[in-house]
Design a protein around this motif. Structure first.
Motif, PDB file in Angstrom:
ATOM      1  N   THR A  40      12.963  -7.922  -7.737  1.00 43.66           N
ATOM      2  CA  THR A  40      12.339  -7.528  -6.474  1.00 43.66           C
ATOM      3  C   THR A  40      12.562  -6.044  -6.191  1.00 43.66           C
ATOM      4  N   VAL A  41      13.769  -5.580  -6.407  1.00 48.08           N
ATOM      5  CA  VAL A  41      14.056  -4.161  -6.166  1.00 48.08           C
ATOM      6  C   VAL A  41      13.249  -3.279  -7.114  1.00 48.08           C
ATOM      7  N   ILE A  42      13.199  -3.653  -8.369  1.00 46.57           N
ATOM      8  CA  ILE A  42      12.446  -2.843  -9.346  1.00 46.57           C
ATOM      9  C   ILE A  42      10.948  -2.881  -9.028  1.00 46.57           C
ATOM     10  N   GLY A  43      10.446  -4.052  -8.631  1.00 42.01           N
ATOM     11  CA  GLY A  43       9.021  -4.158  -8.310  1.00 42.01           C
ATOM     12  C   GLY A  43       8.631  -3.298  -7.115  1.00 42.01           C
ATOM     13  N   VAL A  44       9.482  -3.177  -6.117  1.00 37.53           N
ATOM     14  CA  VAL A  44       9.167  -2.347  -4.956  1.00 37.53           C
ATOM     15  C   VAL A  44       9.312  -0.874  -5.305  1.00 37.53           C
ATOM     16  N   LEU A  45      10.357  -0.522  -6.056  1.00 37.52           N
ATOM     17  CA  LEU A  45      10.563   0.885  -6.397  1.00 37.52           C
ATOM     18  C   LEU A  45       9.442   1.434  -7.283  1.00 37.52           C
ATOM     19  N   THR A  47       6.339   0.420  -7.236  1.00 36.58           N
ATOM     20  CA  THR A  47       5.055   0.186  -6.557  1.00 36.58           C
ATOM     21  C   THR A  47       4.161  -0.704  -7.423  1.00 36.58           C
ATOM     22  N   SER A  48       4.701  -1.849  -7.781  1.00 38.75           N
ATOM     23  CA  SER A  48       4.016  -2.798  -8.649  1.00 38.75           C
ATOM     24  C   SER A  48       3.096  -3.694  -7.822  1.00 38.75           C
ATOM     25  N   TRP A  49       2.647  -4.766  -8.449  1.00 43.76           N
ATOM     26  CA  TRP A  49       1.785  -5.722  -7.778  1.00 43.76           C
ATOM     27  C   TRP A  49       2.455  -6.341  -6.541  1.00 43.76           C
ATOM     28  N   LEU A  50       3.789  -6.320  -6.517  1.00 47.18           N
ATOM     29  CA  LEU A  50       4.488  -6.884  -5.360  1.00 47.18           C
ATOM     30  C   LEU A  50       4.210  -6.062  -4.101  1.00 47.18           C
ATOM     31  N   VAL A  51       4.117  -4.739  -4.263  1.00 44.74           N
ATOM     32  CA  VAL A  51       3.806  -3.887  -3.115  1.00 44.74           C
ATOM     33  C   VAL A  51       2.347  -4.107  -2.688  1.00 44.74           C
ATOM     34  N   LYS A  52       1.459  -4.289  -3.634  1.00 45.54           N
ATOM     35  CA  LYS A  52       0.067  -4.573  -3.274  1.00 45.54           C
ATOM     36  C   LYS A  52      -0.054  -5.892  -2.511  1.00 45.54           C
ATOM     37  N   LEU A  53       0.736  -6.892  -2.915  1.00 42.48           N
ATOM     38  CA  LEU A  53       0.738  -8.149  -2.188  1.00 42.48           C
ATOM     39  C   LEU A  53       1.276  -7.970  -0.769  1.00 42.48           C
ATOM     40  N   ASP A  54       2.262  -7.110  -0.637  1.00 41.80           N
ATOM     41  CA  ASP A  54       2.787  -6.817   0.708  1.00 41.80           C
ATOM     42  C   ASP A  54       1.681  -6.266   1.611  1.00 41.80           C
ATOM     43  N   TRP A  55       0.913  -5.348   1.080  1.00 44.19           N
ATOM     44  CA  TRP A  55      -0.138  -4.741   1.893  1.00 44.19           C
ATOM     45  C   TRP A  55      -1.266  -5.735   2.191  1.00 44.19           C
ATOM     46  N   GLN A  56      -1.595  -6.582   1.256  1.00 49.21           N
ATOM     47  CA  GLN A  56      -2.648  -7.572   1.513  1.00 49.21           C
ATOM     48  C   GLN A  56      -2.253  -8.528   2.635  1.00 49.21           C
ATOM     49  N   VAL A  57      -1.015  -8.981   2.617  1.00 52.73           N
ATOM     50  CA  VAL A  57      -0.547  -9.881   3.679  1.00 52.73           C
ATOM     51  C   VAL A  57      -0.493  -9.147   5.014  1.00 52.73           C
ATOM     52  N   MET A  58      -0.082  -7.885   4.967  1.00 54.27           N
ATOM     53  CA  MET A  58       0.050  -7.127   6.203  1.00 54.27           C
ATOM     54  C   MET A  58      -1.327  -6.867   6.818  1.00 54.27           C
ATOM     55  N   ASP A 148      15.028   0.545   7.897  1.00 54.05           N
ATOM     56  CA  ASP A 148      16.175  -0.352   7.660  1.00 54.05           C
ATOM     57  C   ASP A 148      15.721  -1.808   7.631  1.00 54.05           C
ATOM     58  N   ILE A 149      14.655  -2.097   6.880  1.00 58.41           N
ATOM     59  CA  ILE A 149      14.149  -3.470   6.871  1.00 58.41           C
ATOM     60  C   ILE A 149      14.146  -4.096   5.472  1.00 58.41           C
ATOM     61  N   PHE A 150      14.671  -3.414   4.478  1.00 59.77           N
ATOM     62  CA  PHE A 150      14.666  -3.926   3.102  1.00 59.77           C
ATOM     63  C   PHE A 150      16.103  -4.044   2.602  1.00 59.77           C
ATOM     64  N   PRO A 151      16.622  -5.268   2.473  1.00 58.18           N
ATOM     65  CA  PRO A 151      16.012  -6.589   2.631  1.00 58.18           C
ATOM     66  C   PRO A 151      15.992  -7.052   4.087  1.00 58.18           C
ATOM     67  N   SER A 152      15.384  -8.195   4.334  1.00 57.09           N
ATOM     68  CA  SER A 152      15.265  -8.735   5.680  1.00 57.09           C
ATOM     69  C   SER A 152      16.621  -9.270   6.147  1.00 57.09           C
ATOM     70  N   GLY A 153      17.152  -8.692   7.238  1.00 55.95           N
ATOM     71  CA  GLY A 153      18.428  -9.144   7.772  1.00 55.95           C
ATOM     72  C   GLY A 153      18.347 -10.519   8.409  1.00 55.95           C
ATOM     73  N   TRP A 200       7.879  -6.969   5.381  1.00 54.92           N
ATOM     74  CA  TRP A 200       7.043  -7.200   4.227  1.00 54.92           C
ATOM     75  C   TRP A 200       7.466  -8.503   3.548  1.00 54.92           C
ATOM     76  N   LEU A 201       6.584  -9.045   2.739  1.00 50.97           N
ATOM     77  CA  LEU A 201       6.929 -10.257   1.996  1.00 50.97           C
ATOM     78  C   LEU A 201       8.067 -10.001   1.017  1.00 50.97           C
ATOM     79  N   SER A 202       8.080  -8.827   0.405  1.00 57.23           N
ATOM     80  CA  SER A 202       9.174  -8.497  -0.525  1.00 57.23           C
ATOM     81  C   SER A 202      10.510  -8.375   0.205  1.00 57.23           C
ATOM     82  N   ASP A 203      10.506  -7.956   1.466  1.00 53.20           N
ATOM     83  CA  ASP A 203      11.747  -7.928   2.246  1.00 53.20           C
ATOM     84  C   ASP A 203      12.339  -9.324   2.380  1.00 53.20           C
ATOM     85  N   VAL A 204      11.461 -10.295   2.611  1.00 51.48           N
ATOM     86  CA  VAL A 204      11.930 -11.667   2.792  1.00 51.48           C
ATOM     87  C   VAL A 204      12.483 -12.228   1.485  1.00 51.48           C
ATOM     88  N   VAL A 205      11.803 -11.951   0.374  1.00 55.08           N
ATOM     89  CA  VAL A 205      12.285 -12.447  -0.927  1.00 55.08           C
ATOM     90  C   VAL A 205      13.664 -11.870  -1.239  1.00 55.08           C
TER      91      VAL A 205
END
Length: 344
Positions: A40-45, A47-58, A148-153, A200-205
């Motif tokens: 998850t950390v590598i995917g966000v850093l 800017t992989s498909w995980l970040v694109k999924l975050d934006w689609q949900v948002m 301060d939202i990554f990860p979700s507290g 973001w969805l990645s924050d929750v994961v």
């Protein structure tokens, strides 16, 4: 039947806190969770498909698609807030401590929350990711921007706070039930934050993975918790002994003890003085070695034993001008007799 076979199932399954062992299930859970965390950390850093999924949900904005659930979910997300959940779970574990006569449940909760704040807080500040409501560039990962939202507290706290109940369960049935309840709260709180647009969805994961890692690390903290329990109990007993009042005996005071009341001395308590004979040199001859006469030897008596002596006559010294008491008193006829006797 042997004595060991009669032990309750709870005692047989209870692990030794001094030597935690790594089971095969726990080993695979730890490895899988670490892999999810790193991916998850590598995917966000990157800017992989995980970040694109975050934006689609948002951009889908779930809170606008189903507005009828907004009020209910706005209250439900409190189940992942640290303050209310910690107070509720601490109250339950405090009752368990009183019932089991041990501090382990509360120490486990405190240790897990301490690990959660240290690990999740450090990652939040380190990455500085901004939330969906504060995003600036579409498609970016929004990292290193004082967020301060990554990860979700909320998600990680829901996993740890409710998962500690499953961790402290003493029977397999209770552990399964508590695990299902904790998983339901953790999943519901995480998806609620995505619905409200606060994460973001990645924050929750990553929050789910961070909470599970804290629970998996707790067995390694059991020896430290056991030592802390002994230290706290010893300190508590010392404080109670220091505040305990001095016991007062109900019976009469015993002489010689610090609590005995001193009694006033009376004449009957005084020892009787025996007469002491004084022997002086030269008693046989009646004179001292220097030639002076000696008084005869006599016994000394106590003042209370002596006979009172009443003086006879006047104690005043004689005087030539003073009229003796044998003369007649002064009067009309006695004055002339007094003067004649005086020679006047």
């Amino acid at each position: 039947m042997r004595t060991e076979d009669k032990l309750p199932a709870t005692e047989e399954r209870r692990p030794d806190p001094a030597r935690p062992r790594m089971t095969r299930t726990r080993f695979w859970l730890l490895g899988t969770t670490l892999a999810v965390y790193a991916a998850t950390v590598i995917g966000v850093l990157t800017t992989s498909w995980l970040v694109k999924l975050d934006w689609q949900v948002m951009l889908f904005r779930p809170y606008k698609q189903w507005p009828e659930f907004h009020t209910l979910l706005d209250y439900f997300v409190v189940m992942g807030q640290r303050g209310p959940t910690a107070v509720a779970v601490a109250a339950w574990l405090g009752w368990c401590c009183h019932r089991q006569r041990t501090l382990r449940p509360l120490l486990a909760l405190g240790t897990s929350l301490l690990l959660l704040n240290a690990t999740v807080g450090a990652v939040k500040i380190g990455f500085g990711r901004l939330g969906p409501h504060y995003a600036t560039t579409v498609g970016s990962n929004e990292m290193w921007r004082t967020g301060d939202i990554f990860p979700s507290g909320h998600t990680a706290n829901a996993v740890v706070t409710w998962g500690i109940l499953a961790y402290l369960a003493t029977t397999p049935v209770a552990r399964r039930v508590a695990s299902l309840i904790a998983a339901g709260f953790a999943f519901g709180v995480g998806m609620t934050t995505v619905y409200l647009g606060t994460h973001w969805l990645s924050d929750v994961v990553l929050g789910w993975a961070a909470g599970v890692l804290v629970l998996l690390a707790l067995p390694w903290m059991e020896p430290a918790m056991a030592r802390a329990e002994v230290l706290l109990l010893t300190l508590w007993h010392r404080l109670r002994q220091g505040r305990a009042p001095v016991p007062v005996p109900s019976g009469p005071p015993v002489a010689g003890t610090p609590l005995a009341t001193p009694r006033t001395a009376r004449d009957d308590d005084l020892p009787t003085r025996e007469p002491v004979a004084v022997v002086r040199p030269g008693t046989a001859t009646g004179r001292s070695p220097d030639g002076r006469p000696l008084h005869p030897v006599r016994q000394h008596t106590v003042r209370s034993e002596r006979t009172p002596v009443t003086p006879v006559g006047s104690r005043r010294p004689p005087h030539a001008d003073r009229v003796p008491r044998t003369t007649a008193p002064f009067g009309p006829s006695g004055a002339s007799r007094g003067r004649t006797a005086a020679g006047g």
